[in-house]
Each structure stands twice: as C-alpha cells, then as structure tokens.
Design a protein around this motif. Structure first.
Motif, PDB file in Angstrom:
ATOM      1  N   GLY A   8       0.808  -1.212   0.000  1.00 27.21           N
ATOM      2  CA  GLY A   8       0.000   0.000   0.000  1.00 27.21           C
ATOM      3  C   GLY A   8       0.839   1.260   0.000  1.00 27.21           C
ATOM      4  O   GLY A   8       0.589   2.196  -0.780  1.00 27.21           O
ATOM      5  N   GLN A   9       1.860   1.308   0.862  1.00 30.14           N
ATOM      6  CA  GLN A   9       2.685   2.507   0.917  1.00 30.14           C
ATOM      7  C   GLN A   9       3.528   2.671  -0.340  1.00 30.14           C
ATOM      8  O   GLN A   9       3.733   3.798  -0.817  1.00 30.14           O
ATOM      9  CB  GLN A   9       3.568   2.504   2.158  1.00 30.14           C
ATOM     10  CG  GLN A   9       4.615   1.396   2.188  1.00 30.14           C
ATOM     11  CD  GLN A   9       5.538   1.527   3.375  1.00 30.14           C
ATOM     12  OE1 GLN A   9       6.043   2.593   3.683  1.00 30.14           O
ATOM     13  NE2 GLN A   9       5.761   0.418   4.074  1.00 30.14           N
ATOM     14  N   LEU A  10       3.989   1.572  -0.915  1.00 31.41           N
ATOM     15  CA  LEU A  10       4.774   1.660  -2.144  1.00 31.41           C
ATOM     16  C   LEU A  10       3.907   2.102  -3.318  1.00 31.41           C
ATOM     17  O   LEU A  10       4.349   2.877  -4.178  1.00 31.41           O
ATOM     18  CB  LEU A  10       5.437   0.316  -2.447  1.00 31.41           C
ATOM     19  CG  LEU A  10       6.604  -0.067  -1.533  1.00 31.41           C
ATOM     20  CD1 LEU A  10       7.000  -1.520  -1.758  1.00 31.41           C
ATOM     21  CD2 LEU A  10       7.803   0.844  -1.778  1.00 31.41           C
ATOM     22  N   THR A  11       2.678   1.617  -3.356  1.00 31.29           N
ATOM     23  CA  THR A  11       1.749   2.045  -4.403  1.00 31.29           C
ATOM     24  C   THR A  11       1.468   3.543  -4.288  1.00 31.29           C
ATOM     25  O   THR A  11       1.542   4.292  -5.277  1.00 31.29           O
ATOM     26  CB  THR A  11       0.424   1.264  -4.308  1.00 31.29           C
ATOM     27  OG1 THR A  11       0.684  -0.141  -4.421  1.00 31.29           O
ATOM     28  CG2 THR A  11      -0.535   1.685  -5.407  1.00 31.29           C
ATOM     29  N   ALA A  12       1.168   3.994  -3.068  1.00 34.87           N
ATOM     30  CA  ALA A  12       0.868   5.407  -2.850  1.00 34.87           C
ATOM     31  C   ALA A  12       2.076   6.287  -3.155  1.00 34.87           C
ATOM     32  O   ALA A  12       1.956   7.337  -3.795  1.00 34.87           O
ATOM     33  CB  ALA A  12       0.409   5.619  -1.409  1.00 34.87           C
TER      34      ALA A  12
END
Length: 301
Positions: A188-192
C-alpha cells in the motif's frame, strides 16, 4: 517473552543487512545516469508491482487500499518518496558507505520523535545516552563537510540524516497499521508513494528526454527495486514473525558495514579515520538504545 534468534534467523538477518546495504550501493551506481526523482519513481513502482504479484489478491489488499488510501499516502510520503529522494540526491555527491552510516541514525530519531508524539515511549536514561552517543557520531561525520574544499559538501551529508528523521516520523505514524497484514502495508505505501513520485519525476526530469542508461545502471535499478525493496520487505517480515520486532531491528547495525564493503570492493570507495570514528559512535549509540547488552551485563554482575 523475548523471541530468540537461531542460526537460521541470524542467517536471514545477515542476508537482509547485505541486501539493505546493497540499496546504497545500487543507488550510487544508478544516480550517475538516472536523475534522483526518476530513480525514486522507478524504485517504488517496480517494487509495488512486485509486491502486488506476491500478494496476488490475498489478504483483502484492494479493500484495504480503498478504505485507507489517505493514510497510505501519508506513510508513502514520509517512509518512501521523501527519504528516498533525499538519500538519492545526497548520493550524487557522497558514497554508498557514508550515506548508509548517516542513515543508520534512523533509530535515534525514531526514539526522539516517539518521545514527543506518543504517551507510552518516553525517553529513559539509556535512551538518552544512546541518542547522545549516536548524535555525537553524526557530528563527527559532519566535520569534514564543514571544511572548505571538502569532496563531500555539508548539504550532501545532511540529506541522508533528514531522510533518517523522516523514517523516524514514519515509524511512529506506521503504528496505526498494526491491524493490517505487513505485506499489505508494504504494498500500500509503495503504491501510494509511486503515485506521489510520478508527477515529480515528469515535471522535474522529463524522463522521456533522457539518454538510454547503460546496462549496469538498468541492472542497478532493477536490483534496487526488486531485491533491496520488494524482496527485502518480505524477508524483514519473515524475520520479524520468527524472532520478533526487537531482534529484527538489529539489521540497523549490519547495513552500514555491508554498504561500506560493497563500496570498497566494487566502487573504489574509502572511509577516512573521522568517518570510521563516526560510524563507531553511531553503532555504540544503537547498541545502547537496543538495551539488551546492558541488561545482560546487569544480570551477570
């Protein structure tokens, strides 16, 4: 009860230290031909895609992303996009080993941030001592950058430390994801953060105008994203599940030596006496912060 490390988890921890130390090595190669903001985007995007493939729709990842996308944007900014950009800009002028040493101050800043932003992680005498020793090491490392004609300007030395401060805020902010499976938090954090980095790369670097990078740069970017980011996250969480978060945090002590070794062997880097002294002080500070060596000493006294 504290989880114990066996030979297998120690081997995994050493491997993770080498891989995360390698991130500074790969970045030093890549920034010679890829602008820092574009390198940030490539690292984050490729790592995010790899983790999405790894999860493959499990763990309710997409419903979590939809429900908590604002929180993932904040975490992605302070734990990925911002610190990676700061480190990469710094590494345009300083080597892999020195950048890793400066960034190893992350636990020190985490302790300081947690003291002021949480009610259950206040400074103890041991934490204060560890912070002071570690910060003294950082000051020692800044010394050469202050002198005129230094090959490592002060701003380049400061950027990995600012990245460490950002990681410190991220560690505290990330506690709100305790109810989320760790691979989902990572994806999630890498996508964001890749979404944050995309417009910055397009506006600042206009990557379509850049010359095609040489093969070693392409391989360094792939290794940085797939090995030192996506696979490293999976490995870290496996160690944490087997041996606990405290034992997993010992990897902080292994990253700088790994980066230094790779820089010396393959990039011809060297460290001055002051830089070795700074690394030793930061390492001592981290050991004091960890506290286990002191507790064992007290038990045997």
């Amino acid at each position: 009860m504290e989880s114990r490390m066996n030979a297998w988890t120690w081997a995994l921890l050493v491997l993770l230290g080498l891989i995360w130390g390698g991130s500074f090595f790969f970045a030093r190669i890549a920034v010679q031909h890829v602008p820092p903001l574009t390198l940030v985007f490539l690292r984050l995007l490729l790592a995010a895609l790899a983790l999405h493939v790894y999860i493959a729709g499990r763990l309710e990842i997409y419903s979590t992303l939809q429900a908590r996308w604002r929180e993932f944007l904040v975490l992605g900014l302070i734990n990925n996009a911002l610190p990676h950009a700061l480190i990469f800009f710094g590494q345009t002028r300083i080597g892999a080993g020195l950048a890793a040493i400066l960034n190893a101050t992350t636990p020190i800043w985490t302790v300081l941030v947690a003291n002021y932003s949480t009610s259950d992680e206040k400074l103890s005498s041991a934490k204060i001592a560890g912070c002071l020793v570690g910060l003294a090491g950082t000051i020692v490392l800044f010394g050469p950058g202050i002198s005129a004609g230094s090959e490592a300007p002060l701003w380049a030395l400061l950027l990995p430390v600012l990245a460490a401060v950002s990681y410190g805020f991220a560690a505290t902010y990330g506690k709100r994801f305790r109810d989320v499976p760790a691979p989902v938090t990572s994806a999630g954090q890498l996508t964001a953060s890749s979404l944050i980095a995309l417009p910055l790369s397009l506006l600042a670097d206009r990557p379509w105008t850049l010359a095609a990078p040489p093969l070693d740069t392409v391989l360094a970017v792939l290794a940085l994203a797939l090995l030192s980011t996506a696979f490293a996250y999976i490995l870290f969480f496996r160690i944490m599940a087997a041996a606990g978060a405290t034992n997993a945090s010992l990897v902080t002590l292994l990253v700088p030596p790994s980066a230094i070794l790779l820089g010396v062997l393959f990039l011809g880097e060297t460290l001055s006496l002051a830089e070795f002294a700074g690394m030793a002080l930061i390492g001592c500070g981290l050991v004091i912060l960890d506290g286990r060596a002191y507790r064992r000493l007290v038990r045997t006294a």
